[in-house]
Design a protein around this motif. Structure first.
Motif, PDB file in Angstrom:
ATOM      1  N   VAL A  45      -2.726  -0.895  11.402  1.00 26.61           N
ATOM      2  CA  VAL A  45      -3.547  -1.308  10.261  1.00 26.61           C
ATOM      3  C   VAL A  45      -4.601  -2.283  10.769  1.00 26.61           C
ATOM      4  O   VAL A  45      -4.268  -3.271  11.424  1.00 26.61           O
ATOM      5  N   THR A  46      -5.881  -2.013  10.502  1.00 22.27           N
ATOM      6  CA  THR A  46      -6.931  -2.891  11.012  1.00 22.27           C
ATOM      7  C   THR A  46      -7.660  -3.669   9.922  1.00 22.27           C
ATOM      8  O   THR A  46      -8.030  -4.805  10.130  1.00 22.27           O
ATOM      9  N   SER A  47      -7.926  -3.039   8.783  1.00 22.25           N
ATOM     10  CA  SER A  47      -8.696  -3.715   7.746  1.00 22.25           C
ATOM     11  C   SER A  47      -8.558  -2.961   6.440  1.00 22.25           C
ATOM     12  O   SER A  47      -7.894  -1.927   6.352  1.00 22.25           O
ATOM     13  N   SER A  48      -9.221  -3.488   5.425  1.00 19.31           N
ATOM     14  CA  SER A  48      -9.266  -2.793   4.138  1.00 19.31           C
ATOM     15  C   SER A  48     -10.710  -2.801   3.658  1.00 19.31           C
ATOM     16  O   SER A  48     -11.547  -3.540   4.184  1.00 19.31           O
ATOM     17  N   ALA A  49     -10.983  -1.957   2.665  1.00 19.52           N
ATOM     18  CA  ALA A  49     -12.337  -1.871   2.128  1.00 19.52           C
ATOM     19  C   ALA A  49     -12.258  -1.706   0.619  1.00 19.52           C
ATOM     20  O   ALA A  49     -11.362  -1.042   0.105  1.00 19.52           O
ATOM     21  N   GLU A  72       4.781  -1.622   2.557  1.00 19.12           N
ATOM     22  CA  GLU A  72       5.150  -0.229   2.861  1.00 19.12           C
ATOM     23  C   GLU A  72       4.182   0.375   3.870  1.00 19.12           C
ATOM     24  O   GLU A  72       4.581   1.129   4.762  1.00 19.12           O
ATOM     25  N   ILE A  73       2.906   0.055   3.708  1.00 23.96           N
ATOM     26  CA  ILE A  73       1.893   0.560   4.645  1.00 23.96           C
ATOM     27  C   ILE A  73       2.119  -0.066   6.017  1.00 23.96           C
ATOM     28  O   ILE A  73       2.096   0.621   7.038  1.00 23.96           O
ATOM     29  N   LEU A  87      -6.466   5.234   4.357  1.00 27.94           N
ATOM     30  CA  LEU A  87      -5.384   5.457   3.404  1.00 27.94           C
ATOM     31  C   LEU A  87      -5.820   4.891   2.064  1.00 27.94           C
ATOM     32  O   LEU A  87      -6.076   3.695   1.935  1.00 27.94           O
ATOM     33  N   LEU A  88      -5.949   5.762   1.070  1.00 29.18           N
ATOM     34  CA  LEU A  88      -6.361   5.354  -0.271  1.00 29.18           C
ATOM     35  C   LEU A  88      -5.141   5.350  -1.177  1.00 29.18           C
ATOM     36  O   LEU A  88      -4.485   6.377  -1.347  1.00 29.18           O
ATOM     37  N   THR A  89      -4.829   4.178  -1.718  1.00 28.52           N
ATOM     38  CA  THR A  89      -3.671   4.018  -2.596  1.00 28.52           C
ATOM     39  C   THR A  89      -4.115   3.359  -3.893  1.00 28.52           C
ATOM     40  O   THR A  89      -5.088   2.588  -3.896  1.00 28.52           O
ATOM     41  N   PRO A  90      -3.433   3.654  -4.999  1.00 24.37           N
ATOM     42  CA  PRO A  90      -3.807   3.005  -6.260  1.00 24.37           C
ATOM     43  C   PRO A  90      -3.727   1.479  -6.134  1.00 24.37           C
ATOM     44  O   PRO A  90      -2.839   0.943  -5.482  1.00 24.37           O
ATOM     45  N   ARG A  91      -4.685   0.812  -6.757  1.00 22.68           N
ATOM     46  CA  ARG A  91      -4.706  -0.656  -6.721  1.00 22.68           C
ATOM     47  C   ARG A  91      -3.499  -1.225  -7.463  1.00 22.68           C
ATOM     48  O   ARG A  91      -2.896  -0.567  -8.302  1.00 22.68           O
ATOM     49  N   SER A  92      -3.180  -2.461  -7.165  1.00 20.97           N
ATOM     50  CA  SER A  92      -2.075  -3.175  -7.804  1.00 20.97           C
ATOM     51  C   SER A  92      -2.174  -3.083  -9.317  1.00 20.97           C
ATOM     52  O   SER A  92      -3.261  -3.237  -9.883  1.00 20.97           O
ATOM     53  N   GLY A  93      -1.039  -2.811  -9.963  1.00 23.32           N
ATOM     54  CA  GLY A  93      -1.003  -2.704 -11.415  1.00 23.32           C
ATOM     55  C   GLY A  93      -1.243  -1.295 -11.939  1.00 23.32           C
ATOM     56  O   GLY A  93      -1.122  -1.039 -13.131  1.00 23.32           O
ATOM     57  N   ARG A  94      -1.605  -0.364 -11.062  1.00 26.33           N
ATOM     58  CA  ARG A  94      -1.854   1.019 -11.475  1.00 26.33           C
ATOM     59  C   ARG A  94      -0.655   1.893 -11.121  1.00 26.33           C
ATOM     60  O   ARG A  94       0.103   1.591 -10.206  1.00 26.33           O
ATOM     61  N   ASP A  95      -0.518   2.995 -11.872  1.00 24.30           N
ATOM     62  CA  ASP A  95       0.540   3.966 -11.560  1.00 24.30           C
ATOM     63  C   ASP A  95       0.396   4.424 -10.112  1.00 24.30           C
ATOM     64  O   ASP A  95      -0.709   4.737  -9.668  1.00 24.30           O
TER      65      ASP A  95
END
Length: 132
Positions: free
Chosen positions: A112-116, A100-101, A85-93
């Motif tokens: 949810v297992t990890s992030s990259a 929520e995820i 799941l690719l979401t805009p980073r914090s502070g971005r539109d």
């Protein structure tokens, strides 16, 4: 950004089939190009029904329902496959708060297992189907 370890960061093999959902003009084209180069395969369009090893789901706040989008992402996912799941980073539109995820994933049958850190503008969260 250096994408040289992109496949290992995403846990993919060079011949993996990867479907892309939610592409819009704000996605990270450098990330997409690097992924296609390393896979030596084009990314599969969201309209295709081919069984895939992974799904890249581009999602922003304001898109439809996240749980529904995650359920749709599972349609073509092979057993043992993964959803990134690719979401805009914090502070971005379009920023999607992690809570929520965390709320949407179990409702879609995912964990949810990890992030990259795959992109300067997009956060990547690894989701896998829960064991039945």
């Amino acid at each position: 950004m250096n994408f040289s370890n992109l496949l290992s960061e995403l846990g993919l093999k060079p011949d993996a089939l990867v479907q892309e959902i939610g592409v819009d003009d704000d996605v990270d084209d450098d990330l997409r190009d690097a992924l296609e180069d390393q896979l030596d395969e084009p990314l599969i369009d969201e309209d295709e029904q081919e069984v895939v090893d992974a799904v890249l789901l581009w999602f922003r706040a304001g898109d439809d329902d996240l749980t529904d989008a995650l359920v749709d992402a599972l349609t073509t996912l092979d057993d043992g496959g993964v959803v990134w799941l690719l979401t805009p980073r914090s502070g971005r539109d379009g920023y999607v708060p992690p809570v929520e995820i965390q709320d949407a994933a179990p409702n879609a049958g995912l964990h949810v297992t990890s992030s990259a850190g795959v992109s300067p503008h997009w956060a990547a969260t690894r989701l896998v189907p829960r064991k039945s």
